[in-house]
Design an enzyme around this catalytic site. Structure first.
Site, short mmCIF file in Angstrom:
data_model
loop_
_atom_site.label_atom_id
_atom_site.label_comp_id
_atom_site.label_asym_id
_atom_site.label_seq_id
_atom_site.Cartn_x
_atom_site.Cartn_y
_atom_site.Cartn_z
N SER A 132 -11.50 4.74 3.01
CA SER A 132 -12.53 4.41 3.99
C SER A 132 -11.95 4.41 5.41
O SER A 132 -11.57 5.47 5.91
CB SER A 132 -13.18 3.06 3.64
OG SER A 132 -14.33 2.84 4.41
N HIS A 174 -17.23 8.25 2.94
CA HIS A 174 -18.54 7.85 2.40
C HIS A 174 -19.55 8.97 2.67
O HIS A 174 -20.70 8.72 3.05
CB HIS A 174 -19.03 6.55 3.05
CG HIS A 174 -18.10 5.39 2.92
ND1 HIS A 174 -17.97 4.66 1.76
CD2 HIS A 174 -17.25 4.83 3.81
CE1 HIS A 174 -17.08 3.69 1.94
NE2 HIS A 174 -16.61 3.79 3.18
N GLU A 201 -17.42 9.16 -1.80
CA GLU A 201 -16.86 7.95 -2.38
C GLU A 201 -16.23 8.23 -3.75
O GLU A 201 -16.64 9.15 -4.46
CB GLU A 201 -17.95 6.88 -2.51
CG GLU A 201 -18.45 6.38 -1.16
CD GLU A 201 -19.54 5.33 -1.27
OE1 GLU A 201 -20.00 5.06 -2.41
OE2 GLU A 201 -19.94 4.77 -0.23
#
Length: 292
Positions: A132, A174, A201
């Site tokens: 992330s 994402h 993801e």
């Protein structure tokens, strides 16, 4: 746009990686970092909950058989020069950046002793992973924030200097889950680079030398603007729509690879590029994307 440090590896994770089941991505990180002999440092600089997040990764790495794990929490910039942290990184075979806020990573670590040591250790062959926010900070220019699920416009993305482990590209995370194709296109169009990676993801782009390999349940979307035929970037205001013609797009799921030097995808079943295979079949391969 190849990995600047020739001997190391990067494991760039799109976020929300599996920590409870097979843990395919974290398992691959540990394997590449030395397996049962791995010495792992978890960097919690990006998160405001370092203890909780750090404990989560200790549990999963211990379950995978790692015995040497240290948590380094650099809450303040002066912590990035702490002898204990530097010594841990000197001994590490793998360094893992958790998720959180990528701006915290750069504001606390960039141009510090930890930053310089991480680049040195990468050149010596360690594995640096990030999920992330830890993925977003990998390039020399990173996406700090931006609107998702919208068409490309100048205003929807904000860029700042990243950590520079993988220079010459733009990375977004994402990706499919938050509909970020518009902001990745906007980011690349405004940077002096032509290549971007959108990582889903529970999916990782693993970079070694000049090659990227996809691991996980999603895909890596490769955006290549090297041969665009038209852009209206110089003619529009911040809130007006971008027009981009002739953008090349590749969707690469698990097992597929991408040559960063030639900018060609490599098929999962062999080492032939998609372009070579299509020439053999008499088919064109470029997928133009026209947005405007």
């Amino acid at each position: 746009m190849a990995l600047s440090e020739s001997d190391g590896q990067l494991v760039i994770i799109g976020g929300a990686e599996d920590k409870e089941g097979d843990c395919k991505i974290l398992r691959e990180f540990i394997r590449r970092a030395g397996g049962l002999k791995a010495q792992i440092v978890v960097m919690t600089v990006a998160t405001e909950m370092p203890r909780e997040v750090g404990d989560d990764y200790i549990r999963v790495f211990e379950r995978l058989g790692v015995e040497e794990i240290q948590i380094i929490d650099t809450l303040y910039r002066e912590d990035a020069n702490a002898p204990r942290a530097l010594e841990a990184i000197r001994k590490a075979t793998g360094v893992f950046f958790t998720g959180g806020d990528q701006a915290r990573i750069t504001s606390i670590l960039k141009d510090t002793e930890i930053d310089r040591l991480l680049h040195k250790r990468l050149s010596e062959g360690i594995v640096i992973a990030g999920t992330s926010a830890g993925a977003a900070m990998m390039p020399d220019m990173m996406i700090v924030e931006g609107d998702s699920q919208t068409n490309p416009r100048v205003e929807i993305v904000k860029m700042e200097p990243g950590m520079g482990f993988l220079p010459g590209v733009v990375i977004d995370q994402h990706f499919a889950e938050r509909g970020r194709i518009g902001r990745l296109l906007s980011a690349i169009a405004q940077q002096p680079v032509t290549l971007g990676f959108g990582i889903d993801e529970n999916t990782a782009a693993i970079v070694r030398d000049n090659e990227l390999e996809v691991v996980g349940e999603g895909a890596v979307t490769v955006v290549d603007m090297a041969d665009i035929t038209y852009s209206n970037l110089s003619q529009i205001l911040r809130d007006e729509d971008l027009a981009l013609c002739g953008v090349k797009l590749h969707i690469l799921p698990h097992g597929y690879r991408f040559d960063l030097g030639s900018k060609m995808p490599i098929l999962a079943e062999d080492t032939s590029t998609v372009e070579q295979k299509s020439q053999e079949n008499g088919q064109a391969t470029e997928i133009p994307v026209i947005i405007g």
